[in-house]
Design a protein around this motif. Structure first.
Motif, PDB file in Angstrom:
ATOM      1  N   ASP A  24      84.912  70.891  37.366  1.00  0.00           N
ATOM      2  CA  ASP A  24      83.506  71.444  37.301  1.00  0.00           C
ATOM      3  C   ASP A  24      82.508  70.406  38.009  1.00  0.00           C
ATOM      4  OD1 ASP A  24      82.306  72.735  35.462  1.00  0.00           O
ATOM      5  OD2 ASP A  24      83.388  71.023  33.484  1.00  0.00           O
ATOM      6  N   GLY A  25      81.839  70.688  37.876  1.00  0.00           N
ATOM      7  CA  GLY A  25      80.393  70.076  38.141  1.00  0.00           C
ATOM      8  C   GLY A  25      80.679  69.398  39.487  1.00  0.00           C
ATOM      9  N   GLY A  26      81.080  69.832  40.503  1.00  0.00           N
ATOM     10  CA  GLY A  26      81.737  69.534  41.934  1.00  0.00           C
ATOM     11  C   GLY A  26      80.332  70.057  42.533  1.00  0.00           C
ATOM     12  N   ARG A  27      80.155  69.472  43.876  1.00  0.00           N
ATOM     13  CA  ARG A  27      79.068  69.081  44.755  1.00  0.00           C
ATOM     14  C   ARG A  27      79.822  69.344  46.140  1.00  0.00           C
ATOM     15  NH1 ARG A  27      76.841  66.173  41.783  1.00  0.00           N
ATOM     16  NH2 ARG A  27      76.799  64.265  43.135  1.00  0.00           N
ATOM     17  N   VAL A  28      79.409  69.836  46.846  1.00  0.00           N
ATOM     18  CA  VAL A  28      79.352  69.814  48.945  1.00  0.00           C
ATOM     19  C   VAL A  28      78.618  69.192  49.512  1.00  0.00           C
ATOM     20  CG1 VAL A  28      80.059  72.379  49.004  1.00  0.00           C
ATOM     21  CG2 VAL A  28      81.507  70.991  50.474  1.00  0.00           C
ATOM     22  N   TYR A  29      78.800  68.462  50.958  1.00  0.00           N
ATOM     23  CA  TYR A  29      78.073  67.967  51.801  1.00  0.00           C
ATOM     24  C   TYR A  29      78.932  68.860  52.997  1.00  0.00           C
ATOM     25  CZ  TYR A  29      75.502  66.121  46.975  1.00  0.00           C
ATOM     26  OH  TYR A  29      74.757  66.235  46.152  1.00  0.00           O
ATOM     27  N   ALA A  30      77.642  68.826  53.731  1.00  0.00           N
ATOM     28  CA  ALA A  30      78.187  68.861  54.675  1.00  0.00           C
ATOM     29  C   ALA A  30      78.377  67.573  55.701  1.00  0.00           C
ATOM     30  CB  ALA A  30      77.553  69.185  56.520  1.00  0.00           C
ATOM     31  N   LEU A  31      79.516  66.496  56.196  1.00  0.00           N
ATOM     32  CA  LEU A  31      79.752  65.685  56.790  1.00  0.00           C
ATOM     33  C   LEU A  31      78.070  65.552  58.729  1.00  0.00           C
ATOM     34  CD1 LEU A  31      83.202  64.643  56.906  1.00  0.00           C
ATOM     35  CD2 LEU A  31      81.410  63.536  55.342  1.00  0.00           C
ATOM     36  N   PRO A  32      77.692  64.234  58.719  1.00  0.00           N
ATOM     37  CA  PRO A  32      77.194  64.263  59.817  1.00  0.00           C
ATOM     38  C   PRO A  32      77.289  64.990  60.940  1.00  0.00           C
ATOM     39  CG  PRO A  32      77.124  62.496  59.091  1.00  0.00           C
ATOM     40  CD  PRO A  32      78.324  63.358  58.285  1.00  0.00           C
ATOM     41  N   ASP A  33      78.134  65.453  61.693  1.00  0.00           N
ATOM     42  CA  ASP A  33      78.880  65.605  62.898  1.00  0.00           C
ATOM     43  C   ASP A  33      79.362  67.356  61.938  1.00  0.00           C
ATOM     44  OD1 ASP A  33      81.006  64.635  61.615  1.00  0.00           O
ATOM     45  OD2 ASP A  33      81.629  63.853  63.766  1.00  0.00           O
ATOM     46  N   ALA A  34      79.079  68.099  61.347  1.00  0.00           N
ATOM     47  CA  ALA A  34      80.219  69.112  60.759  1.00  0.00           C
ATOM     48  C   ALA A  34      79.052  69.939  61.944  1.00  0.00           C
ATOM     49  CB  ALA A  34      79.534  68.890  59.448  1.00  0.00           C
ATOM     50  N   PRO A  35      79.836  71.641  61.878  1.00  0.00           N
ATOM     51  CA  PRO A  35      79.366  72.708  62.367  1.00  0.00           C
ATOM     52  C   PRO A  35      78.492  73.106  61.331  1.00  0.00           C
ATOM     53  CG  PRO A  35      81.863  72.596  62.132  1.00  0.00           C
ATOM     54  CD  PRO A  35      81.260  71.399  61.849  1.00  0.00           C
ATOM     55  N   TYR A  36      77.020  73.692  61.811  1.00  0.00           N
ATOM     56  CA  TYR A  36      75.801  74.405  61.195  1.00  0.00           C
ATOM     57  C   TYR A  36      76.810  74.909  60.224  1.00  0.00           C
ATOM     58  CZ  TYR A  36      71.712  77.119  59.994  1.00  0.00           C
ATOM     59  OH  TYR A  36      70.599  77.908  59.993  1.00  0.00           O
ATOM     60  N   ARG A  37      76.358  75.128  58.669  1.00  0.00           N
ATOM     61  CA  ARG A  37      77.031  75.762  57.586  1.00  0.00           C
ATOM     62  C   ARG A  37      77.636  75.376  57.158  1.00  0.00           C
ATOM     63  NH1 ARG A  37      72.856  79.746  56.436  1.00  0.00           N
ATOM     64  NH2 ARG A  37      74.652  81.059  55.324  1.00  0.00           N
ATOM     65  N   ALA A  38      78.429  74.245  57.335  1.00  0.00           N
ATOM     66  CA  ALA A  38      79.942  74.394  56.790  1.00  0.00           C
ATOM     67  C   ALA A  38      80.031  73.542  55.209  1.00  0.00           C
ATOM     68  CB  ALA A  38      80.447  72.832  57.612  1.00  0.00           C
ATOM     69  N   ALA A  39      78.643  72.999  54.774  1.00  0.00           N
ATOM     70  CA  ALA A  39      79.026  73.190  53.453  1.00  0.00           C
ATOM     71  C   ALA A  39      78.707  74.125  52.588  1.00  0.00           C
ATOM     72  CB  ALA A  39      77.994  72.034  52.650  1.00  0.00           C
ATOM     73  N   ILE A  40      77.974  75.301  53.194  1.00  0.00           N
ATOM     74  CA  ILE A  40      77.327  76.664  52.956  1.00  0.00           C
ATOM     75  C   ILE A  40      78.999  77.443  52.852  1.00  0.00           C
ATOM     76  CG2 ILE A  40      75.772  78.587  53.034  1.00  0.00           C
ATOM     77  CD1 ILE A  40      74.702  76.119  51.920  1.00  0.00           C
ATOM     78  N   ARG A  41      79.800  77.967  53.943  1.00  0.00           N
ATOM     79  CA  ARG A  41      80.958  78.456  53.833  1.00  0.00           C
ATOM     80  C   ARG A  41      82.046  77.336  53.157  1.00  0.00           C
ATOM     81  NH1 ARG A  41      79.033  77.743  59.655  1.00  0.00           N
ATOM     82  NH2 ARG A  41      81.249  76.057  59.403  1.00  0.00           N
TER      83      ARG A  41
END
Length: 101
Positions: A49-66
């Protein structure tokens, strides 16, 4: 990542293997977090509840969005069996469809 060793975002009771490398960090409302593959990141995010997601620096494009998008359709603790009748048992997408939330 091998089947025996899963990412830190994988819940111990979740039987599914990792899908891809560790590419996101999922934080809870208190800012405690775990790094994970997109698959386990989404399953963890769906259970918070209330979580967030962030891409790591070397993540592929749009990883956090996916990861965020996938989490919207996953029920919290989806590996547990049993009736799912309360809003807290349903996915964000199910709650929006049923209750306009």
């Amino acid at each position: 990542m091998s089947v025996d060793r899963r990412c830190p975002a994988a819940h111990p009771d979740d039987p599914t293997p990792c899908v891809g490398p560790v590419v996101v960090t999922v934080l809870d409302a208190g800012k405690a977090g775990a790094d994970g593959c997109e698959h386990h990141g989404a399953r963890l995010l769906a259970s918070l509840d209330g979580g967030r997601v962030y891409a790591l620096p070397d993540a592929p494009y749009r990883a956090a969005i996916r990861t965020f998008t996938a989490a919207q359709g996953i029920r919290p603790f989806c590996w547990l069996d049993g009736p799912r009748t309360e809003p807290s048992h349903l996915s964000h997408a199910e709650n929006r469809a049923r209750y306009g939330r």
